[in-house]
Design an enzyme around this catalytic site. Structure first.
Site, PDB file in Angstrom:
ATOM      1  N   ARG A 384       0.866  -1.180   0.000  1.00 35.20           N
ATOM      2  CA  ARG A 384       0.000   0.000   0.000  1.00 35.20           C
ATOM      3  C   ARG A 384       0.901   1.228   0.000  1.00 35.20           C
ATOM      4  O   ARG A 384       1.795   1.335   0.839  1.00 35.20           O
ATOM      5  CB  ARG A 384      -0.907   0.037   1.234  1.00 35.20           C
ATOM      6  CG  ARG A 384      -1.815  -1.167   1.420  1.00 35.20           C
ATOM      7  CD  ARG A 384      -2.774  -0.937   2.583  1.00 35.20           C
ATOM      8  NE  ARG A 384      -3.373  -2.171   3.047  1.00 35.20           N
ATOM      9  CZ  ARG A 384      -4.454  -2.747   2.517  1.00 35.20           C
ATOM     10  NH1 ARG A 384      -5.033  -2.164   1.478  1.00 35.20           N
ATOM     11  NH2 ARG A 384      -4.954  -3.866   3.003  1.00 35.20           N
ATOM     12  N   ARG A 414      -6.154  -5.525  -0.382  1.00 39.25           N
ATOM     13  CA  ARG A 414      -7.586  -5.267  -0.334  1.00 39.25           C
ATOM     14  C   ARG A 414      -7.913  -3.783  -0.187  1.00 39.25           C
ATOM     15  O   ARG A 414      -7.380  -3.098   0.670  1.00 39.25           O
ATOM     16  CB  ARG A 414      -8.227  -6.053   0.809  1.00 39.25           C
ATOM     17  CG  ARG A 414      -9.749  -5.933   0.851  1.00 39.25           C
ATOM     18  CD  ARG A 414     -10.337  -6.734   1.970  1.00 39.25           C
ATOM     19  NE  ARG A 414     -10.241  -8.166   1.697  1.00 39.25           N
ATOM     20  CZ  ARG A 414      -9.814  -9.057   2.581  1.00 39.25           C
ATOM     21  NH1 ARG A 414      -9.410  -8.670   3.760  1.00 39.25           N
ATOM     22  NH2 ARG A 414      -9.779 -10.332   2.269  1.00 39.25           N
ATOM     23  N   HIS A 444       3.483  -9.484   1.045  1.00 38.46           N
ATOM     24  CA  HIS A 444       3.189  -8.542   2.128  1.00 38.46           C
ATOM     25  C   HIS A 444       4.472  -8.030   2.777  1.00 38.46           C
ATOM     26  O   HIS A 444       4.433  -7.139   3.637  1.00 38.46           O
ATOM     27  CB  HIS A 444       2.299  -9.244   3.164  1.00 38.46           C
ATOM     28  CG  HIS A 444       1.675  -8.340   4.171  1.00 38.46           C
ATOM     29  ND1 HIS A 444       2.026  -8.371   5.508  1.00 38.46           N
ATOM     30  CD2 HIS A 444       0.724  -7.385   4.050  1.00 38.46           C
ATOM     31  CE1 HIS A 444       1.311  -7.469   6.167  1.00 38.46           C
ATOM     32  NE2 HIS A 444       0.514  -6.861   5.310  1.00 38.46           N
TER      33      HIS A 444
END
Length: 695
Positions: A384, A414, A444
Site C-alpha cells: 500500500r 484489499r 506482504h
C-alpha cells in the site's frame, strides 16, 4: 502424567472466535468516542472510524461467511463453531454495537458539540432563513443531479451501489399517465456531499452549523414528484460483498483481470441493510424482500445511515482546541536532512519508529539513490502506498535516470487494488521492471534494496519495515523500520527478490526468517527454547506485539509456554483468539490492547534467550494467512543499542494505564484503571515526547 500432557490443546473451548474478537476491537475503538480525555472532534472521528471498520467487517468477513454457507464450504476456525452459528453471534453483537454508535452520536456527541457552538440542525430547528437557503441549494445543487425511479414492471427495483445513500419514497396520487403510484427509489450520487455547511452570514461568528444531505432531500423530495404527494421518505443503505473473486491460477494477466473485477466490486451480493428507524414496517419488509435479506441483517438506525460521512465535520471545523495537538516528527541524529545516508549506514544500523520519527529518510534514501551515479539498481516491494506517493515518484525518477528498478507490486492489497493497478502502469511506463508477486501468495513483505558500487565492489543497502511504504499512514500508524548495510541481511533480501521475480527456489537464509518457508517454524522454535529454559529453572520471557493472534499452533505454543512457567506478554491491537488467565493453561499470559491516537501496527517479538535477549521485527501477524500463505519477512535487531531501545518501548506499552485494555477469558475487554497514587502513563504520549527530541 503432567497437567500439560493431560490438556487437549485442540479443545475448541480454549479459543475465542476470531470474528467476535474483531467486533470487540471495533467496540474498543467506539469507546474512545466516550473518553473525555480525548478532544471532542477526535471523539467524533473515533465514532466514524468504528463505523468504517464495521462496514469493512460486513463487506469482507460477514460476506465470506455467507458465501461459505451458500457453497457448503465448512467454516474452520480454532473454536470450531459453524458458519451459521457464527453469523448468529455476529448479528447479536453487531446490533449491540450499532445501537451504541447511534446512542453515542445522539445522546453524547451531538449535545456536546452543540455546547461548543457546532450544531447539526434537524429540520425542526430550521428557521425561515435556513429553509429558504436550503430550498435554493436543493434546486441549484441537488435536484439537477437526482434521478428518481418510480417502481413498476418496466422499472424494477434497481441494483444499488454498495454503501450508497438511498431513499425509499411512498407516493399517493396518479402519475402523468394516470396510474396510481406506490414506491419510488431515489439514489443520492456519491458526488454530493453528505454534510452541508450553512454560510457564515447565517449564524454568529465562531459558530458552525451543518445540515445532513438526507435532511435536505427529505424536506424537498416532493419537488421531484410533480402532482403527487409524498406519504413517507426514508433513507436506507445496502452493504455488499466487496472481496474480489479472482482465480489467480486461471488468469493469464493478473493486472487486466483485477482492473476488470474492480468495476464489479460495488455490485456484489447484499450482506447488510440499514434503514431509518422510523420507516414503517411494510416498507421495511418491502426493502428486505427486494434485497433478499434475512431479518437479522436488517439494522434500523436513528440517524444518518452513512454514519462515517459525518467525519467531514472534523475537517470543516477550524477548532484546534478540539483536536489533537500537532506534533513534529523526530529524526535520528545520524540521519539529518543534509546527511549522506549511505555513509551513515556504513557506520551503523538505524532504526526508525513511525509516526514518532519521520518517514522522510526512506524517501530521501531512494531520491539519493536515483541521483547517485554509483547506484546501479533499486528493488522494492509495494503493498500500500497511496494514490500520490513520493516513493513511487522517486522510483520513477530512478528508472528515468537509467537505474535498474524492479518493483514487486501486490495488486491484491484489499481496497487498494485500483491505486496499485495505476501505480504499476505508471512504473512500467517509466521503464521499471514490475512484477506482481507469486500466484496464490500475497507479497506482504516490506523490503527496499539499493545496490551501489563502492571501490570496485557492490554493496547493498536495505530497509526492512513492519509497515507499508505509505507516507500518509506513517503519520498515524506505529511501525518500525530498520536501515542497514549488513552484508548478510543484504544478501538475504537480494535472494528474496530473486525468488519473487524468477520463482526459483531460495537458498538458505543467513539471518532472515521468511514466510511461507521458515517464519512459522522459526518462531515456534524460539518459543520452544523459552519453554526449555523455564523447565530448567532459567529466566524465560516472551513479549509479542502484533495486530492479531489467530494461528492455532502459535496459540498452543503460548499455552505450553505458560504452563511451563514462561511469562508471556502479548500486546495485540485487534483480533486475539487466545484465552488468557485460564487456570492451569494460560495463568502466565496477559493480553493487552492499546487504543489511542495512533493505530498500533508494529510487529515485534522479544525472547529472553537465556540472558542473551533476541528481538525480531517483521511484516507478519500471527495469522495463518501471514505465516503460511503470504510472502513475509522477519528480521533480527542485532545492534544492542537498538534492541534496548525497542525493549524500552515494549516496557512502556506494558506500563500503560491510560489507553490499555486487558482481555478477559470470555473474549471481552476491560479498561486498565490507574491506581489513585500512580502516575498516568500513556505509551503513545510518552513515545511522542521522547522521539520529538530525537533530532
Amino acid at each position: 502424567m503432567t497437567e500439560e500432557n493431560t490438556l487437549d490443546l485442540n479443545n475448541p473451548a480454549l479459543y475465542i472466535n476470531r470474528e467476535l474478537s474483531l467486533l470487540e476491537f471495533n467496540w474498543r475503538v467506539l469507546q474512545q468516542a466516550l473518553d473525555t480525555n480525548v478532544p471532542l472532534l477526535e471523539r467524533l472521528n473515533y465514532l466514524c472510524i468504528s463505523s468504517t471498520n464495521l462496514d469493512e467487517f460486513f463487506e469482507v468477513r460477514v460476506a465470506g461467511l455467507i458465501q461459505q454457507i451458500e457453497i457448503g464450504d465448512p467454516y474452520i476456525e480454532s473454536d470450531q463453531i459453524t458458519a451459521q452459528e457464527c453469523l448468529k453471534l455476529i448479528n447479536q453483537r453487531a446490533h449491540e454495537l450499532v445501537e451504541e454508535q447511534y446512542r453515542v452520536l445522539n445522546e453524547v456527541l451531538l449535545p456536546e458539540l452543540e455546547k461548543e457552538s457546532i450544531q447539526v440542525l434537524p429540520r425542526s430547528q430550521w428557521t425561515d432563513e435556513h429553509n429558504a437557503w436550503l430550498k435554493n441549494y436543493f434546486q441549484e445543487e441537488i435536484l439537477p443531479i437526482l434521478s428518481p425511479m418510480g417502481l413498476d414492471s418496466a422499472h424494477p427495483f434497481p441494483r444499488l451501489l454498495n454503501k450508497s445513500l438511498n431513499f425509499i419514497v411512498s407516493l399517493v396520487g396518479k402519475d402523468a399517465f394516470g396510474r396510481d403510484r406506490g414506491y419510488a427509489i431515489l439514489q443520492a450520487p456519491r458526488a454530493l456531499p453528505r454534510v452541508i455547511q450553512l454560510p457564515a452570514e447565517m449564524h454568529a461568528e465562531g459558530e458552525y452549523k451543518f445540515v445532513f444531505l438526507s435532511s435536505i432531500i427529505h424536506a424537498f423530495a416532493e419537488d421531484l414528484f410533480f402532482g403527487m404527494k409524498i406519504k413517507g421518505c426514508f433513507q436506507f443503505r445496502v452493504t455488499r460483498n466487496s472481496d474480489l473473486a479472482i482465480d489467480t491460477e486461471e488468469t493469464s494477466d493478473l493486472l487486466a483481470t483485477i482492473a476488470d473485477e474492480l468495476t464489479q466490486r460495488n455490485y456484489g451480493d447484499e450482506v447488510r441493510l440499514e434503514i431509518a428507524h422510523n420507516c414503517p414496517e411494510d416498507m421495511v419488509e418491502f426493502l428486505r424482500n427486494e434485497c433478499a435479506m434475512e431479518r437479522d441483517n436488517v439494522y434500523l438506525v436513528n440517524g444518518p445511515v452513512n454514519l462515517s460521512r459525518i467525519q467531514t465535520v472534523c475537517s470543516l471545523v477550524d477548532r484546534p482546541d478540539l483536536k489533537f495537538r500537532p506534533f513534529t516528527q523526530g529524526r535520528p541524529s545520524g540521519l539529518t536532512l543534509d546527511v549522506d545516508i549511505f555513509d551513515a549506514l556504513r557506520k551503523q544500523d538505524m532504526l526508525l519508529h513511525h509516526p514518532y520519527q519521520s518517514f522522510t529518510p526512506i524517501i530521501d534514501m531512494i531520491r539519493q539513490a536515483a541521483a547517485d551515479t554509483s547506484v546501479l539498481a533499486i528493488k522494492q516491494t509495494l503493498y500500500r502506498t497511496g494514490a500520490k506517493s513520493p516513493i513511487v515518484d522517486a522510483l520513477v525518477s530512478a528508472a528515468q535516470a537509467g537505474k535498474e528498478v524492479t518493483v514487486v507490486v501486490e495488486l491484491r492489497a484489499r481496497f487498494d487494488e485500483e491505486a496499485n493497478v495505476a501505480l504499476a502502469s505508471r512504473l512500467q511506463e517509466a521503464g521499471a521492471h514490475v512484477v506482481y508477486g507469486i500466484v496464490g501468495y500475497k507479497t506482504h513483505a516490506k523490503m527496499l534494496l539499493i545496490l551501489r558500487r563502492e571501490n570496485g565492489k557492490l554493496r547493498r543497502y536495505v530497509h526492512l519495515g513492519t509497515g507499508n511504504y505509505h507516507r500518509s499512514t506513517s503519520r498515524i500508524y506505529t511501525d518500525y523500520g530498520l536501515l542497514t548495510s549488513d552484508k548478510q541481511i543484504g544478501e538475504d533480501v537480494n535472494n528474496l527478490f530473486i525468488q519473487l521475480t524468477s520463482l526459483g527456489k531460495i537458498p538458505q537464509m543467513h539471518k532472515l526468517l521468511h514466510a511461507p518457508f521458515t517464519l512459522h517454524e522459526g518462531l515456534l522454535a524460539k518459543i520452544e527454547k523459552e519453554i526449555e529454559s523455564a523447565k530448567a529453572g532459567k529466566p524465560a520471557r516472551i513479549i509479542v506485539k502484533v495486530n492479531a493472534v489467530v494461528e492455532q499452533e502459535m496459540i498452543q505454543a503460548f499455552y505450553r509456554a505458560s504452563m511451563a512457567g514462561v511469562k508471556v506478554d502479548l500486546i495485540v491491537r485487534g483480533i486475539c483468539c487466545l484465552k488468557p488467565g485460564v487456570e492451569g493453561l494460560s495463568d502466565n499470559i496477559q493480553v493487552r490492547s492499546i487504543i489511542g491516537r495512533f493505530l498500533e501496527h508494529t510487529r515485534v517479538f522479544y525472547f529472553e534467550n537465556q540472558g542473551s535477549p533476541e528481538i525480531w521485527a517483521g511484516s507478519a501477524d500471527l495469522m495463518k494467512r501471514n505465516l503460511l500463505r503470504r510472502v513475509e519477512t522477519c528480521f533480527p535487531i542485532e545492534s544492542k543499542k537498538l534492541r534496548n531501545r525497542i525493549l524500552d518501548d515494549l516496557e512502556i506499552y506494558l506500563s500503560d494505564n491510560s489507553q490499555a485494555w486487558i482481555l478477559n477469558a470470555d473474549g471481552r475487554y476491560h479498561r486498565v484503571e490507574k491506581e489513585d497514587d500512580a502516575p498516568s502513563i500513556s505509551a503513545q504520549t510518552t513515545l511522542l515526547e521522547q522521539m520529538a527530541k530525537s533530532f
